[in-house]
Design an enzyme around this catalytic site. Structure first.
Site, short mmCIF file in Angstrom:
data_model
loop_
_atom_site.label_atom_id
_atom_site.label_comp_id
_atom_site.label_asym_id
_atom_site.label_seq_id
_atom_site.Cartn_x
_atom_site.Cartn_y
_atom_site.Cartn_z
N ARG A 143 0.85 -1.19 0.00
CA ARG A 143 0.00 0.00 0.00
C ARG A 143 0.89 1.24 0.00
NH1 ARG A 143 -2.00 -3.58 4.00
NH2 ARG A 143 -4.11 -4.36 3.57
N LYS A 167 -2.63 -2.32 7.78
CA LYS A 167 -3.83 -1.88 8.47
C LYS A 167 -3.92 -2.52 9.85
CE LYS A 167 -6.70 -0.95 4.41
NZ LYS A 167 -7.97 -1.26 3.70
N HIS A 239 -2.38 2.38 -5.92
CA HIS A 239 -3.24 1.21 -5.75
C HIS A 239 -3.26 0.35 -7.01
CE1 HIS A 239 -6.49 -1.36 -4.50
NE2 HIS A 239 -7.18 -1.03 -5.59
N ARG A 242 -0.21 -1.75 -6.98
CA ARG A 242 -0.38 -2.87 -6.03
C ARG A 242 -1.28 -3.94 -6.63
NH1 ARG A 242 -1.11 -4.47 -0.50
NH2 ARG A 242 -3.26 -4.82 0.14
N HIS A 265 -3.76 -9.08 3.52
CA HIS A 265 -5.21 -9.12 3.63
C HIS A 265 -5.61 -10.01 4.81
CE1 HIS A 265 -5.80 -8.14 -0.91
NE2 HIS A 265 -5.69 -7.05 -0.17
N TYR A 274 -9.18 -8.89 -5.42
CA TYR A 274 -8.09 -8.09 -5.94
C TYR A 274 -7.30 -8.80 -7.04
CZ TYR A 274 -8.03 -4.14 -2.71
OH TYR A 274 -8.33 -2.98 -2.04
#
Length: 294
Positions: A143, A167, A239, A242, A265, A274
């Site tokens: 990211r 995250k 993005h 990625r 993830h 994705y």
């Protein structure tokens, strides 16, 4: 502070302490709930009021992804109030499912990405920095926040790996390829010159003043390097880079669990979204694998 504002802060504190959500997500939820509170203007929220709020958001032209996030914030907030005994009912229980976000951006082809990386001039400091940055982002599938937050100590060039903080402050170790390692090694002497007079700077990728690169700067760099090789700027972002890395790994034979670990993830379902393979690759696999394809 109104009762609802105080309840919202309690919910946000719960998300940070118990759920480990990232600070950026907490800030977004805070803005969402503040907007929700302004809309209610002191009214007791029921299903009708919440549906009116969501309808107003759609009419304002917000993207489906933004509306979905705001809906998630409101659902979570009311569920929290019930669990804490602040309310006896959850007015979001009968809400229709949020509209699905629009389609993902199209991944760049391998040739497009390689053109971006290979055509960066290396005779200037900015070129060597941009080469190191983009090679790293594509190698790690990271990211933009993970690239800007990367510190020099997070890199192990001998082992060809990097430590990323994603995250919810979740850490993971990702491999980086030989091309990325070589590009970073070219950049490090320039980085040392830029940061030499600024003790305490830990960022792996810096601006020309020796400070940490911002997210906005990374967006500009990615788009400028794409435009330089004939890729329209609106088709490219960090993005997209990625997403392209993930797609290319799947098309190269990587299994989804490996890609999930690489991308950081929490759920395999996110990785499946994705990493939609291209129709051409799907046809190739079909021809190879299906006994009645020929």
């Amino acid at each position: 502070m109104s009762d609802q504002a105080g309840q919202a802060e309690g919910f946000l504190a719960y998300l940070a302490a118990e759920r480990g959500l990232a600070a950026n997500t907490i800030d977004a939820y805070r803005r969402d709930l503040a907007q929700y509170g302004l809309f209610l203007d002191g009214r007791e929220p029921g299903q009708a009021e919440i549906e009116s709020f969501l309808t107003a958001l759609h009419r304002q032209g917000l993207s489906p992804a933004s509306v979905a996030r705001k809906t998630a914030a409101i659902r979570g907030f009311h569920r929290f109030l019930v669990e804490e005994g602040e309310r006896s009912d959850d007015p979001t229980m009968q809400l229709a499912p949020a509209r699905r976000p629009g389609p993902l951006p199209k991944a760049l082809s391998v040739d497009q990405v390689l053109a971006m990386l290979d055509e960066i001039p290396l005779d200037a400091v900015t070129g060597r920095r941009d080469s190191a940055l983009l090679e790293f982002m594509y190698a790690a599938g990271c990211r933009v926040s993970e690239a800007t937050g990367l510190d020099l100590r997070d890199l192990d060039l001998e082992e060809r790996s990097a430590r990323l903080v994603g995250k919810g402050d979740r850490e993971r170790s990702v491999p980086i390829g030989a091309a990325a390692v070589a590009a970073i090694e070219r950049w490090l002497p320039d980085r040392l010159q830029l940061t030499g007079s600024k003790p305490g700077v830990e960022a792996a990728f810096t601006n020309m003043r020796g400070g940490r690169l911002s997210r906005q700067s990374v967006f500009r760099i990615v788009r400028a390097r794409a435009v330089a090789v004939g890729i329209p700027s609106e088709q490219v972002s960090p993005h997209v880079l990625r997403h392209s890395a993930a797609t290319h790994m799947v098309e190269g034979g990587a299994d989804l669990r490996t890609v999930q670990e690489m991308l950081g993830h929490a759920r395999i379902s996110t990785t499946q979204v994705y990493t939609r393979v291209s129709p051409q690759h799907l046809l190739e696999i079909y021809v190879q694998a299906h006994p009645r394809s020929r």
